[in-house]
Design a protein around this motif. Structure first.
Motif, mmCIF file in Angstrom:
data_model
loop_
_atom_site.group_PDB
_atom_site.id
_atom_site.type_symbol
_atom_site.label_atom_id
_atom_site.label_comp_id
_atom_site.label_asym_id
_atom_site.label_seq_id
_atom_site.Cartn_x
_atom_site.Cartn_y
_atom_site.Cartn_z
ATOM 1 N N VAL A 60 -2.599 -9.184 6.264
ATOM 2 C CA VAL A 60 -2.053 -7.755 6.029
ATOM 3 C C VAL A 60 -1.106 -7.547 7.116
ATOM 4 N N ASP A 61 0.189 -7.177 6.550
ATOM 5 C CA ASP A 61 1.222 -7.237 7.829
ATOM 6 C C ASP A 61 1.068 -8.422 8.801
ATOM 7 N N LYS A 62 1.120 -9.491 7.971
ATOM 8 C CA LYS A 62 1.286 -10.789 8.498
ATOM 9 C C LYS A 62 0.165 -11.034 9.783
ATOM 10 N N VAL B 269 -0.607 -9.917 1.622
ATOM 11 C CA VAL B 269 -0.288 -11.208 0.905
ATOM 12 C C VAL B 269 -1.547 -11.944 0.671
ATOM 13 N N GLU B 270 -1.917 -12.239 -0.657
ATOM 14 C CA GLU B 270 -2.669 -13.401 -0.944
ATOM 15 C C GLU B 270 -2.238 -14.669 -1.212
ATOM 16 N N LYS B 271 -2.570 -15.937 -0.745
ATOM 17 C CA LYS B 271 -1.893 -16.946 -1.091
ATOM 18 C C LYS B 271 -2.979 -17.954 -1.809
ATOM 19 N N GLY C 41 0.793 -1.324 0.067
ATOM 20 C CA GLY C 41 0.083 0.118 -0.109
ATOM 21 C C GLY C 41 0.841 1.156 -0.072
ATOM 22 N N ILE C 42 0.292 2.547 -0.244
ATOM 23 C CA ILE C 42 0.907 3.851 -0.200
ATOM 24 C C ILE C 42 1.660 3.913 1.203
#
Length: 131
Positions: free
Chosen positions: A83-85, A67-69, A60-61
């Motif tokens: 998002v952010d682990k 992360v999309e697995k 993101g900005i």
């Protein structure tokens, strides 16, 4: 004894980084893509009913890391998003479409469970998809 400890540590580091060994990896840093052709490879695997994995990392900005697995097992797609682990959601879809618009490709996950229906995965400008 120190050598054994070093070998054990090195092995742990090596194997901890191998959870997605063989997965196609694509990154998007605010529209600057690394390996955007990976979407085509994954799409083709799904069309050919070949098991495949895609790891799609978006920044993101403000530096947030999403992360999309996506795992295709030959039948359906399983999506795991963080998002952010931190875990966000997990869902299944039955397919993927590649829509060719005027100057971009749009990859859409289709027939998704849990009342999500179709989900746009990414839009990639056509010029980014060239080798």
């Amino acid at each position: 004894m120190k050598l054994f400890g070093f070998v054990l540590l090195a092995g742990a580091i090596f194997f901890s980084g191998c959870e997605n060994l063989g997965a196609i990896r694509v990154e998007d840093k605010n529209g600057e893509f690394k390996n955007p052709m990976g979407f085509n490879s994954f799409f083709k695997d799904v069309q050919d009913q070949t098991e495949s994995k895609l790891t799609f990392i978006k920044y993101g900005i403000e530096g947030q890391r999403s992360v999309e697995k996506i795992t295709y097992d030959g039948d359906s797609l399983k999506v795991h998003q963080t998002v952010d682990k931190k875990f966000v959601e997990e869902y299944k879809c039955n397919g993927i479409e590649k829509q060719n618009k005027q100057d971009e490709f749009i990859f859409v996950l289709t027939d998704c469970k849990d009342s999500l229906k179709n989900i746009e995965l990414v839009t990639v400008p056509i010029e980014k998809m060239k080798y």
